[in-house]
Motif scaffolding. Sequence first.
Motif, PDB file in Angstrom:
ATOM      1  N   ILE A  48      39.637  34.383 -26.169  1.00 20.89           N
ATOM      2  CA  ILE A  48      38.368  34.087 -26.855  1.00 20.89           C
ATOM      3  C   ILE A  48      37.307  33.691 -25.830  1.00 20.89           C
ATOM      4  CG2 ILE A  48      37.227  32.515 -28.472  1.00 20.89           C
ATOM      5  CD1 ILE A  48      39.060  34.463 -29.893  1.00 20.89           C
ATOM      6  N   GLU A  49      37.708  32.867 -24.870  1.00 21.36           N
ATOM      7  CA  GLU A  49      36.759  32.414 -23.853  1.00 21.36           C
ATOM      8  C   GLU A  49      36.202  33.593 -23.052  1.00 21.36           C
ATOM      9  OE1 GLU A  49      39.832  31.164 -24.218  1.00 21.36           O
ATOM     10  OE2 GLU A  49      39.654  29.016 -24.538  1.00 21.36           O
ATOM     11  N   ALA A  50      37.073  34.537 -22.707  1.00 24.72           N
ATOM     12  CA  ALA A  50      36.626  35.716 -21.949  1.00 24.72           C
ATOM     13  C   ALA A  50      35.732  36.607 -22.803  1.00 24.72           C
ATOM     14  CB  ALA A  50      37.826  36.502 -21.429  1.00 24.72           C
ATOM     15  N   TYR A  51      35.982  36.652 -24.108  1.00 16.55           N
ATOM     16  CA  TYR A  51      35.126  37.438 -25.009  1.00 16.55           C
ATOM     17  C   TYR A  51      33.738  36.808 -25.076  1.00 16.55           C
ATOM     18  CZ  TYR A  51      33.386  39.850 -29.121  1.00 16.55           C
ATOM     19  OH  TYR A  51      32.614  40.586 -29.974  1.00 16.55           O
ATOM     20  N   ASP A  92      30.431  28.461 -12.182  1.00 10.70           N
ATOM     21  CA  ASP A  92      29.856  28.591 -13.514  1.00 10.70           C
ATOM     22  C   ASP A  92      30.769  27.875 -14.506  1.00 10.70           C
ATOM     23  OD1 ASP A  92      28.072  29.978 -15.554  1.00 10.70           O
ATOM     24  OD2 ASP A  92      30.074  30.659 -16.154  1.00 10.70           O
ATOM     25  N   PRO A  93      30.238  26.946 -15.315  1.00 11.54           N
ATOM     26  CA  PRO A  93      31.096  26.174 -16.228  1.00 11.54           C
ATOM     27  C   PRO A  93      31.886  27.036 -17.218  1.00 11.54           C
ATOM     28  CG  PRO A  93      28.887  25.239 -16.134  1.00 11.54           C
ATOM     29  CD  PRO A  93      28.855  26.515 -15.359  1.00 11.54           C
ATOM     30  N   THR A  94      31.272  28.092 -17.737  1.00  9.86           N
ATOM     31  CA  THR A  94      31.981  28.955 -18.689  1.00  9.86           C
ATOM     32  C   THR A  94      33.131  29.673 -18.002  1.00  9.86           C
ATOM     33  OG1 THR A  94      29.954  29.289 -19.952  1.00  9.86           O
ATOM     34  CG2 THR A  94      31.734  30.866 -20.324  1.00  9.86           C
ATOM     35  N   THR A  95      32.852  30.253 -16.853  1.00  7.68           N
ATOM     36  CA  THR A  95      33.887  30.982 -16.123  1.00  7.68           C
ATOM     37  C   THR A  95      34.988  30.032 -15.651  1.00  7.68           C
ATOM     38  OG1 THR A  95      32.191  32.517 -15.375  1.00  7.68           O
ATOM     39  CG2 THR A  95      34.296  32.599 -14.234  1.00  7.68           C
ATOM     40  N   LYS A  96      34.598  28.872 -15.167  1.00 11.63           N
ATOM     41  CA  LYS A  96      35.594  27.891 -14.735  1.00 11.63           C
ATOM     42  C   LYS A  96      36.475  27.481 -15.912  1.00 11.63           C
ATOM     43  CE  LYS A  96      36.116  23.613 -12.094  1.00 11.63           C
ATOM     44  NZ  LYS A  96      37.503  23.640 -12.353  1.00 11.63           N
ATOM     45  N   GLY A  97      35.869  27.346 -17.093  1.00  9.47           N
ATOM     46  CA  GLY A  97      36.637  27.013 -18.291  1.00  9.47           C
ATOM     47  C   GLY A  97      37.669  28.079 -18.620  1.00  9.47           C
ATOM     48  N   ILE A  98      37.279  29.338 -18.461  1.00 11.49           N
ATOM     49  CA  ILE A  98      38.209  30.454 -18.716  1.00 11.49           C
ATOM     50  C   ILE A  98      39.362  30.394 -17.721  1.00 11.49           C
ATOM     51  CG2 ILE A  98      38.485  32.958 -18.634  1.00 11.49           C
ATOM     52  CD1 ILE A  98      35.523  33.133 -19.547  1.00 11.49           C
ATOM     53  N   ILE A  99      39.023  30.249 -16.451  1.00 12.10           N
ATOM     54  CA  ILE A  99      40.047  30.203 -15.406  1.00 12.10           C
ATOM     55  C   ILE A  99      41.012  29.046 -15.670  1.00 12.10           C
ATOM     56  CG2 ILE A  99      40.431  29.759 -12.940  1.00 12.10           C
ATOM     57  CD1 ILE A  99      37.750  31.280 -12.452  1.00 12.10           C
ATOM     58  N   ASP A 100      40.472  27.871 -15.971  1.00  7.48           N
ATOM     59  CA  ASP A 100      41.312  26.696 -16.213  1.00  7.48           C
ATOM     60  C   ASP A 100      42.154  26.849 -17.474  1.00  7.48           C
ATOM     61  OD1 ASP A 100      40.244  25.578 -13.930  1.00  7.48           O
ATOM     62  OD2 ASP A 100      38.870  24.239 -14.998  1.00  7.48           O
ATOM     63  N   SER A 101      41.529  27.322 -18.572  1.00  9.26           N
ATOM     64  CA  SER A 101      42.259  27.413 -19.844  1.00  9.26           C
ATOM     65  C   SER A 101      43.377  28.451 -19.797  1.00  9.26           C
ATOM     66  CB  SER A 101      41.309  27.707 -21.005  1.00  9.26           C
ATOM     67  OG  SER A 101      40.841  29.035 -20.940  1.00  9.26           O
ATOM     68  N   LEU A 102      43.216  29.456 -18.975  1.00 10.44           N
ATOM     69  CA  LEU A 102      44.246  30.484 -18.860  1.00 10.44           C
ATOM     70  C   LEU A 102      45.263  30.169 -17.765  1.00 10.44           C
ATOM     71  CD1 LEU A 102      42.037  33.667 -19.310  1.00 10.44           C
ATOM     72  CD2 LEU A 102      43.546  32.605 -20.997  1.00 10.44           C
ATOM     73  N   GLY A 103      45.053  29.062 -17.052  1.00  2.00           N
ATOM     74  CA  GLY A 103      45.980  28.670 -16.004  1.00  2.00           C
ATOM     75  C   GLY A 103      46.021  29.657 -14.843  1.00  2.00           C
TER      76      GLY A 103
END
Length: 129
Positions: A48-51, A92-103
Amino acid sequence: MSNCVINLSPDKAKVFKEAFRVLNPGGRLMISDIVLLEDLPKFIKESIEAYIACVSGAIMKDEYLQKIKAAGFQDVRVIDETLFPIEFMANDPTTKGIIDSLGMTLDQAKAIANSVVSIKVSGIKPATE
């Protein structure tokens, strides 16, 4: 037009057909969007985050350009193409969130980032149909 908004549409062909329909003959289309040079891993496609970040909704560059041509546009060409350095994406906070949430590791993120590009595309609706 756009700024990755077309990536959020599951039916990109329909978007391009509608753009073609509303333009006057001789009208020009200019789009800035995200496309892929390589297919994304399944875990990114289903994220979802990547979408939301317009990544998982992206399609292959050649397919994207073909959909514009199939809608009727002529002289379809890429005006600019830019890879995103992972160093900028990691800040970028959004991209960092994706990277972190997906491990994901930074190396995994770099590999994926190298398959995602921003393009500027132009096309023209023929003056006579």
